[in-house]
Enzyme design. Structure first.
Site, PDB file in Angstrom:
ATOM      1  CG  ASP A  59      -0.181   0.212   2.547  1.00  0.00           C
ATOM      2  OD1 ASP A  59       1.062   0.299   2.545  1.00  0.00           O
ATOM      3  OD2 ASP A  59      -0.856   0.292   3.591  1.00  0.00           O
ATOM      4  CG  ASP A 100       1.476   3.080   4.821  1.00  0.00           C
ATOM      5  OD1 ASP A 100       0.400   2.613   5.213  1.00  0.00           O
ATOM      6  OD2 ASP A 100       2.406   2.372   4.367  1.00  0.00           O
ATOM      7  CG  ASP A 146      -3.330   2.464   5.336  1.00  0.00           C
ATOM      8  OD1 ASP A 146      -4.488   2.170   4.956  1.00  0.00           O
ATOM      9  OD2 ASP A 146      -2.528   1.629   5.782  1.00  0.00           O
TER      10      ASP A 146
HETATM   11  P1  TTP Z   1       2.063  -1.224   6.606  1.00  0.00           P
HETATM   12  O1  TTP Z   1       1.568  -0.312   5.562  1.00  0.00           O
HETATM   13  O2  TTP Z   1       1.163  -2.365   6.961  1.00  0.00           O
HETATM   14  O3  TTP Z   1       3.474  -1.866   6.264  1.00  0.00           O
HETATM   15  P2  TTP Z   1       4.734  -1.282   5.491  1.00  0.00           P
HETATM   16  O4  TTP Z   1       4.441   0.060   4.905  1.00  0.00           O
HETATM   17  O5  TTP Z   1       5.876  -1.346   6.435  1.00  0.00           O
HETATM   18  O6  TTP Z   1       4.994  -2.341   4.358  1.00  0.00           O
HETATM   19  P3  TTP Z   1       4.124  -2.572   3.030  1.00  0.00           P
HETATM   20  O7  TTP Z   1       5.044  -2.346   1.894  1.00  0.00           O
HETATM   21  O8  TTP Z   1       3.667  -3.990   3.120  1.00  0.00           O
HETATM   22  O9  TTP Z   1       2.964  -1.619   3.037  1.00  0.00           O
HETATM   23  O10 TTP Z   1       2.318  -0.423   7.952  1.00  0.00           O
HETATM   24  C1  TTP Z   1       3.077   0.775   7.956  1.00  0.00           C
HETATM   25  C2  TTP Z   1       3.411   1.168   9.347  1.00  0.00           C
HETATM   26  O11 TTP Z   1       2.277   1.660  10.006  1.00  0.00           O
HETATM   27  C3  TTP Z   1       3.900  -0.023  10.173  1.00  0.00           C
HETATM   28  O12 TTP Z   1       5.039   0.344  10.874  1.00  0.00           O
HETATM   29  C4  TTP Z   1       2.825  -0.267  11.145  1.00  0.00           C
HETATM   30  C5  TTP Z   1       2.268   1.136  11.285  1.00  0.00           C
HETATM   31  N1  TTP Z   1       0.976   1.237  11.951  1.00  0.00           N
HETATM   32  C6  TTP Z   1      -0.178   0.592  11.552  1.00  0.00           C
HETATM   33  O13 TTP Z   1      -0.219  -0.090  10.537  1.00  0.00           O
HETATM   34  N2  TTP Z   1      -1.293   0.727  12.310  1.00  0.00           N
HETATM   35  C7  TTP Z   1      -1.299   1.485  13.416  1.00  0.00           C
HETATM   36  O14 TTP Z   1      -2.329   1.603  14.080  1.00  0.00           O
HETATM   37  C8  TTP Z   1      -0.063   2.146  13.786  1.00  0.00           C
HETATM   38  C9  TTP Z   1       0.055   2.978  14.996  1.00  0.00           C
HETATM   39  C10 TTP Z   1       1.022   1.992  13.035  1.00  0.00           C
HETATM   40 MN    MN Z   2       2.651   0.363   3.814  1.00  0.00          MN
HETATM   41 MN    MN Z   3      -0.477   0.696   5.621  1.00  0.00          MN
END
Ligand code: TTP
Ligand code: MN
Ligand code: MN
Ligand code: MN
Length: 369
Positions: free
Chosen positions: A204, A206, A293
């Site tokens: 995703d 973020d 996100d």
């Molecule tokens: P992700 O988007 O799930 O993972 P990522 O970006 O590390 O890897 P990917 O390439 O698979 O997307 O999560 C990003 C960060 O956000 C991770 O450190 C966890 C954090 N996070 C949440 O996902 N939910 C929460 O409520 C909080 C506080 C942090």
């Molecule tokens: Mn991510």
């Molecule tokens: Mn995410």
């Protein structure tokens, strides 16, 4: 150099937040195997075993060199008997029997498939598996009840399964920057998660959003998301309101920031050209689904939110564990709390948070624990 390496192996710091963990490391064959064992443990509901494998894998990711023999692994922190066996088998045979059996098992493969759907966690996947679901089409055939999130996840499954490239992430960034800018100028929008840690692709994209004037953030997410929706840019969106987290308790994994979980219809590079009548291949798709996100944080919480949303998940877990057990401080993505004195400790940057914790600063590219 041999003795230097040996030294490095026996002096690995116990917490991942005390180490530098690059994205590309020297022991991926072993860490892949350990991570499969960790995933299988979590599929079986054993978080403790899952965490043990995650810790061992993370230690190996931080090593400065490739493990040459099982002797070298003997003194590694968090690498117990089970991990030693896995390491030995891979060093000797190139594969680990237990991992190969797991990978080929129907249950592991199904759980992997089902948990890869947006909105499906281990518990749901397990329930569905026990109900006889083996492939995606079984969900409809068995009349499984789905949430709106899961329906969207299944509808766009093929697109969402395809990794998001950095180029796509940057196009999402310019889309949301334009959308948010319509409502509030001067926002700080930061791409967090894996891309901030230097990954070239992700599951995703973020983003963390803030503004020095807290009033400016009120209603911003709702307004801008609705606007993007009206422009046909959203295939799914769900916004979680800001909630007051229990700050004086030990921090939980979840945070209380206002968050939008969305699926974007990201227009293709050439879709503008296509719209002006310059079709090259008829019927070509003009957009693709991408998970995004969006997190909004008040300005004073921004450094903590940035640290909390940059990851990796294991790095975050370790930071919190270190704070609690070594410093008696409760850390989450809102702040750092002195539980005894019942007060929060402000910080103006990530660097400052590391100083407050008595840790050496770890830049994002070295947080791939
Ligand atoms: P992700 O988007 O799930 O993972 P990522 O970006 O590390 O890897 P990917 O390439 O698979 O997307 O999560 C990003 C960060 O956000 C991770 O450190 C966890 C954090 N996070 C949440 O996902 N939910 C929460 O409520 C909080 C506080 C942090
Ligand atoms: Mn991510
Ligand atoms: Mn995410
Ligand atoms: Mn809508």
């Amino acid at each position: 150099p041999v003795s230097k390496d040996k030294d490095a192996l026996s002096t690995v710091a116990p917490y991942a937040c005390q180490r530098q963990t690059p994205l590309i490391h020297h022991n991926s064959k072993i860490t892949d195997a350990l991570e499969i064992l960790g995933k299988a443990a979590s599929f079986q509901g054993s978080e403790v075993r899952s965490l043990a494998f995650a810790r061992a894998a993370s230690v190996l990711k931080s090593l400065p060199c490739k493990l040459q023999s099982i002797e070298e692994a003997k003194n590694l922190v968090w690498c117990g008997g089970h991990c030693q066996t896995v390491i030995q088998e891979i060093l000797e045979d190139g594969v680990c029997h237990e991992v190969e059996v797991l990978k080929n098992s129907e249950q592991y493969q199904c759980m992997e498939l089902l948990t890869s759907i947006f909105g499906v966690g281990v518990r749901t996947a397990e329930r569905w598996y026990n109900d006889g679901v083996r492939k995606l089409s079984d969900l409809a055939d068995l009349h499984i009840k789905l949430t709106a999130e899961q329906k969207a996840g299944i509808e766009h499954y093929t697109d969402l399964k395809q990794p998001v490239t950095r180029d796509e992430a940057e196009r999402v960034e310019s889309l949301i920057t334009r959308a948010l800018d319509r409502f509030v100028p001067g926002l700080r929008i930061t791409m967090t998660g894996g891309f901030r840690r230097g990954k070239q692709q992700g599951h995703d994209v973020d983003f963390l959003i803030t503004h020095p004037d807290e009033e400016a953030l009120n209603g911003l997410l709702e307004k801008s998301v609705n606007w993007m929706d009206s422009q046909g840019l959203l295939l799914y969106h769900h916004t979680k309101a800001r909630s007051h987290v229990q700050t004086r308790r030990r921090s939980t994994h979840m945070d209380g920031h206002e968050t939008c979980y969305a699926i974007f219809a990201l227009p293709n590079h050439d879709s503008l050209k296509a719209e002006s009548g310059d079709f090259t291949s008829s019927g070509a798709c003009r957009w693709r689904a991408v998970r995004v996100d969006l997190v909004v944080a008040p300005y004073e919480e921004y450094p903590y939110a940035l640290l909390g949303w940059t990851g990796s998940k294991h790095f975050e877990r370790e930071l919190r564990r270190f704070s609690w057990h070594e410093k008696n401080l409760s850390l989450n993505s809102h702040g750092l709390y002195n539980v005894e004195k019942e007060c929060s400790i402000p910080a103006t940057s990530e660097e400052e948070i590391f100083v407050l914790l008595g840790l050496q600063y770890v830049p994002p590219p070295y947080r791939n624990a």
